[in-house]
Design a protein around this motif. Structure first.
Motif, PDB file in Angstrom:
ATOM      1  N   PHE A  66       7.215  40.862 116.727  1.00 55.26           N
ATOM      2  CA  PHE A  66       8.254  41.178 117.719  1.00 55.26           C
ATOM      3  C   PHE A  66       9.037  39.964 118.215  1.00 55.26           C
ATOM      4  CE2 PHE A  66       4.877  44.493 118.796  1.00 55.26           C
ATOM      5  CZ  PHE A  66       5.389  45.397 117.874  1.00 55.26           C
ATOM      6  N   GLY A  67       9.295  39.000 117.323  1.00 57.17           N
ATOM      7  CA  GLY A  67      10.107  37.851 117.718  1.00 57.17           C
ATOM      8  C   GLY A  67       9.404  36.883 118.647  1.00 57.17           C
ATOM      9  N   MET A  68       8.076  36.944 118.716  1.00 56.45           N
ATOM     10  CA  MET A  68       7.340  36.121 119.689  1.00 56.45           C
ATOM     11  C   MET A  68       6.659  34.912 119.056  1.00 56.45           C
ATOM     12  SD  MET A  68       5.790  39.140 122.160  1.00 56.45           S
ATOM     13  CE  MET A  68       4.784  39.864 120.851  1.00 56.45           C
ATOM     14  N   GLY A  69       6.782  34.744 117.739  1.00 58.24           N
ATOM     15  CA  GLY A  69       6.212  33.583 117.072  1.00 58.24           C
ATOM     16  C   GLY A  69       7.291  32.580 116.736  1.00 58.24           C
ATOM     17  N   ALA A  70       6.880  31.382 116.290  1.00 59.98           N
ATOM     18  CA  ALA A  70       7.865  30.377 115.880  1.00 59.98           C
ATOM     19  C   ALA A  70       8.638  30.861 114.658  1.00 59.98           C
ATOM     20  CB  ALA A  70       7.167  29.053 115.580  1.00 59.98           C
ATOM     21  N   ARG A  71       7.955  31.643 113.809  1.00 60.45           N
ATOM     22  CA  ARG A  71       8.613  32.260 112.656  1.00 60.45           C
ATOM     23  C   ARG A  71       8.327  33.754 112.687  1.00 60.45           C
ATOM     24  NH1 ARG A  71       6.755  27.611 109.171  1.00 60.45           N
ATOM     25  NH2 ARG A  71       4.981  28.885 108.574  1.00 60.45           N
ATOM     26  N   PRO A  72       9.221  34.566 112.128  1.00 54.29           N
ATOM     27  CA  PRO A  72       8.980  36.019 112.126  1.00 54.29           C
ATOM     28  C   PRO A  72       7.832  36.399 111.199  1.00 54.29           C
ATOM     29  CG  PRO A  72      10.955  35.487 110.872  1.00 54.29           C
ATOM     30  CD  PRO A  72      10.535  34.220 111.542  1.00 54.29           C
ATOM     31  N   MET A  73       7.075  37.380 111.632  1.00 57.27           N
ATOM     32  CA  MET A  73       6.013  37.964 110.810  1.00 57.27           C
ATOM     33  C   MET A  73       6.651  39.124 110.057  1.00 57.27           C
ATOM     34  SD  MET A  73       2.286  39.298 112.146  1.00 57.27           S
ATOM     35  CE  MET A  73       1.080  40.055 111.058  1.00 57.27           C
ATOM     36  N   ARG A  74       7.203  38.838 108.897  1.00 52.71           N
ATOM     37  CA  ARG A  74       8.027  39.795 108.166  1.00 52.71           C
ATOM     38  C   ARG A  74       7.276  41.094 107.872  1.00 52.71           C
ATOM     39  NH1 ARG A  74      12.944  38.116 109.450  1.00 52.71           N
ATOM     40  NH2 ARG A  74      13.456  36.043 108.603  1.00 52.71           N
ATOM     41  N   SER A  75       8.033  42.165 107.741  1.00 56.39           N
ATOM     42  CA  SER A  75       7.448  43.473 107.453  1.00 56.39           C
ATOM     43  C   SER A  75       6.577  43.393 106.211  1.00 56.39           C
ATOM     44  CB  SER A  75       8.561  44.507 107.255  1.00 56.39           C
ATOM     45  OG  SER A  75       9.303  44.666 108.445  1.00 56.39           O
ATOM     46  N   GLY A  76       5.390  43.951 106.302  1.00 58.28           N
ATOM     47  CA  GLY A  76       4.431  43.906 105.200  1.00 58.28           C
ATOM     48  C   GLY A  76       3.363  42.848 105.392  1.00 58.28           C
ATOM     49  N   SER A  77       3.545  41.970 106.387  1.00 62.49           N
ATOM     50  CA  SER A  77       2.574  40.896 106.607  1.00 62.49           C
ATOM     51  C   SER A  77       1.216  41.434 107.027  1.00 62.49           C
ATOM     52  CB  SER A  77       3.095  39.926 107.673  1.00 62.49           C
ATOM     53  OG  SER A  77       4.269  39.273 107.251  1.00 62.49           O
ATOM     54  N   PHE A  78       1.208  42.465 107.878  1.00 64.78           N
ATOM     55  CA  PHE A  78      -0.064  43.030 108.327  1.00 64.78           C
ATOM     56  C   PHE A  78      -0.847  43.585 107.142  1.00 64.78           C
ATOM     57  CE2 PHE A  78      -2.673  46.572 109.914  1.00 64.78           C
ATOM     58  CZ  PHE A  78      -3.402  45.936 110.912  1.00 64.78           C
ATOM     59  N   THR A  79      -0.159  44.255 106.231  1.00 63.59           N
ATOM     60  CA  THR A  79      -0.823  44.787 105.039  1.00 63.59           C
ATOM     61  C   THR A  79      -1.400  43.661 104.190  1.00 63.59           C
ATOM     62  OG1 THR A  79       0.600  46.737 104.966  1.00 63.59           O
ATOM     63  CG2 THR A  79      -0.472  46.108 102.916  1.00 63.59           C
ATOM     64  N   LEU A  80      -0.626  42.585 103.999  1.00 62.03           N
ATOM     65  CA  LEU A  80      -1.115  41.450 103.223  1.00 62.03           C
ATOM     66  C   LEU A  80      -2.303  40.785 103.908  1.00 62.03           C
ATOM     67  CD1 LEU A  80       2.228  39.787 102.048  1.00 62.03           C
ATOM     68  CD2 LEU A  80       0.582  41.054 100.655  1.00 62.03           C
ATOM     69  N   LEU A  81      -2.261  40.722 105.234  1.00 61.77           N
ATOM     70  CA  LEU A  81      -3.380  40.159 105.980  1.00 61.77           C
ATOM     71  C   LEU A  81      -4.656  40.953 105.721  1.00 61.77           C
ATOM     72  CD1 LEU A  81      -4.778  38.447 108.135  1.00 61.77           C
ATOM     73  CD2 LEU A  81      -3.662  39.844 109.884  1.00 61.77           C
ATOM     74  N   CYS A  82      -4.538  42.263 105.717  1.00 63.01           N
ATOM     75  CA  CYS A  82      -5.709  43.117 105.464  1.00 63.01           C
ATOM     76  C   CYS A  82      -6.268  42.897 104.064  1.00 63.01           C
ATOM     77  CB  CYS A  82      -5.341  44.585 105.670  1.00 63.01           C
ATOM     78  SG  CYS A  82      -4.989  45.027 107.383  1.00 63.01           S
ATOM     79  N   HIS A  83      -5.385  42.772 103.077  1.00 64.52           N
ATOM     80  CA  HIS A  83      -5.848  42.500 101.712  1.00 64.52           C
ATOM     81  C   HIS A  83      -6.512  41.127 101.630  1.00 64.52           C
ATOM     82  CE1 HIS A  83      -4.447  45.915  99.340  1.00 64.52           C
ATOM     83  NE2 HIS A  83      -3.369  45.948 100.098  1.00 64.52           N
ATOM     84  N   CYS A  84      -6.006  40.189 102.420  1.00 63.11           N
ATOM     85  CA  CYS A  84      -6.531  38.819 102.408  1.00 63.11           C
ATOM     86  C   CYS A  84      -7.986  38.770 102.861  1.00 63.11           C
ATOM     87  CB  CYS A  84      -5.660  37.948 103.307  1.00 63.11           C
ATOM     88  SG  CYS A  84      -6.256  36.264 103.560  1.00 63.11           S
TER      89      CYS A  84
END
Length: 337
Positions: A66-84
C-alpha cells in the motif's frame, strides 16, 4: 453471533486502508462503489469484505504494501513469498527466508529475527521517521498469517511494540493482537515463544493454492487470537482471576464437552490446558511488571501462586530472567524513548 462478531473488522482499520489511496491522491469513491460499500465506513465489515478491499487497493496501486515501503511490493509478491517459504524444513528457516524476501522487496522497513528472553522477536527498523501503525500492522499480518498457516496453528503473540505514536483506534489494535501492545517504543517488534521456531513444516503445493485463494481474508480471521477451542478456553479463564480457575474436568463440564474431547481438540490445535494457563499468567505478569507498581509478591498472589518463589521459578522459565531484572530492563529501555 459470536462467530459472526469474530469475523468482523473494525471500521478504523478500513479507513486506514483507504488512507493509502488518499495519501497518493487517489479517489476512494470509485473503488468503494465497485465493492458495493458506502462512501463512509462507520460500521464493522466482514473479513471477506475487508479482504476484497485489501486486494482492490493493492491492485489499484500495484503495491501489496500500500505504498508504505521504500519500494512497492508489486502485485504477485505475496504469492512468491509463500512459494519461497513453502519447503523450508522448520518455522525458523521459513521465517528467516520470509524476512530476507521482504527486505529485498521493500528495502525499508527491514526485519530481523532476534532471540531474546525466551522469545523470537521480529524487530522492524526504519531508515527514517516512524511509519504509521497501519504500516507496521500490515507487515505483522502478512508475516504472522504466513507462518501460522505453514505450521497449521496459531502462533500466540506475546508482545507487540510500535515505534509510532498510538493512533485514535489504539484499543482496536490491542483487541486485534490479543497481546500486550505498546506505542512510542524505540523499535517496532513482535514476539512469540522461541521454542516454536523448531516446529516442522509440511505443506503441499495444492495446499498453498487453496490458501492463496482465501487470502487475505483467511489470515485475518483464522489466526486471530480469538479463534478456535483454545481461544474459547482462554476467554473463560480470562473472566476470573487465576486463583479461581476451575479444574480441567470442571471446565469441560462447563463447556458441555467430555473432558477427553476437549483434551483432544486442544491437542489438535497444539495446545493444552496447562499451557494456556501458563500463557495467561505470563501475559498478566508481563503487563503488571511493565505497567503497575505492584510488588513481585503481590503479583505472585494475584496470579494464584502460593509462594513468591514459585512465581520466580515460573517467570525465569518464561523469560530467562527474574521478574525484578525484567522490570529494571524494561524501565531502562523506556528511558531511551
Amino acid at each position: 453471533m459470536a462467530e459472526i462478531e469474530r469475523r468482523m473488522i473494525a471500521p478504523g482499520f478500513v479507513e486506514e486502508a483507504l488512507d493509502s489511496l488518499r495519501r497518493l491522491g487517489r479517489q476512494t469513491g470509485p473503488l468503494l462503489s465497485k465493492l458495493g460499500l458506502p462512501s463512509h465506513i462507520d460500521q464493522p465489515v466482514s473479513a471477506e469484505v475487508y479482504g476484497a478491499l485489501w486486494l482492490a487497493i493493492a491492485a489499484e496501486l500495484d503495491d501489496e504494501f500500500f505504498g508504505m515501503g521504500a519500494r512497492p511490493m508489486r502485485s504477485g509478491s505475496f504469492t512468491l513469498l509463500c512459494h519461497c517459504v513453502l519447503h523450508a524444513p522448520t518455522l525458523g528457516h521459513a521465517l528467516r527466508r520470509a524476512l530476507r524476501f521482504l527486505d529485498v522487496v521493500l528495502d525499508d522497513p527491514r526485519g530481523t529475527l532476534v532471540i531474546r528472553d525466551g522469545l523470537a522477536q521480529i524487530e522492524l527498523r526504519d531508515a527514517g521517521e516512524p511509519r504509521s501503525a497501519f504500516a507496521y500492522r500490515t507487515y505483522w499480518i502478512i508475516l504472522h498469517g504466513i507462518i501460522c498457516w505453514l505450521v497449521g496453528r496459531r502462533i500466540p503473540i506475546r508482545l507487540v511494540d510500535f515505534r509510532c505514536e498510538e493512533p485514535n483506534q489504539g484499543a482496536d489494535y490491542r483487541l486485534f493482537f490479543g497481546a500486550p501492545v505498546r506505542f512510542s517504543q524505540p523499535i517496532s517488534r513482535l514476539g512469540f515463544d522461541n521454542a516454536l521456531l523448531d516446529l516442522p513444516i509440511s505443506r503441499s503445493e495444492q495446499a498453498l493454492k487453496q490458501f492463496l485463494r482465501g487470502a487475505p481474508a483467511n489470515i485475518l480471521v483464522r489466526y486471530r487470537y480469538d479463534a478456535g477451542i483454545a481461544a474459547a478456553v482462554r476467554r473463560r479463564l480470562s473472566q476470573s482471576s487465576p486463583a479461581a480457575w476451575s479444574s480441567f474436568q470442571t471446565l469441560a463440564a462447563e463447556m458441555r464437552l467430555p473432558s477427553s474431547t476437549l483434551r483432544h481438540r486442544l491437542h489438535d490445535e497444539g495446545q493444552s490446558y496447562a499451557g494456556i494457563k501458563d500463557d495467561i499468567r505470563r501475559d498478566l505478569a508481563i503487563d503488571m511488571l511493565m505497567n503497575t507498581s505492584k510488588t513481585v509478591g503481590e503479583i505472585a498472589v494475584q496470579l494464584g501462586y502460593s509462594e513468591p518463589s514459585a512465581f520466580f521459578r515460573a517467570f525465569r522459565k518464561w523469560m530467562g530472567k527474574s521478574p525484578d531484572a525484567f522490570r529494571r530492563e524494561e524501565a531502562k529501555s523506556a528511558q531511551w524513548q
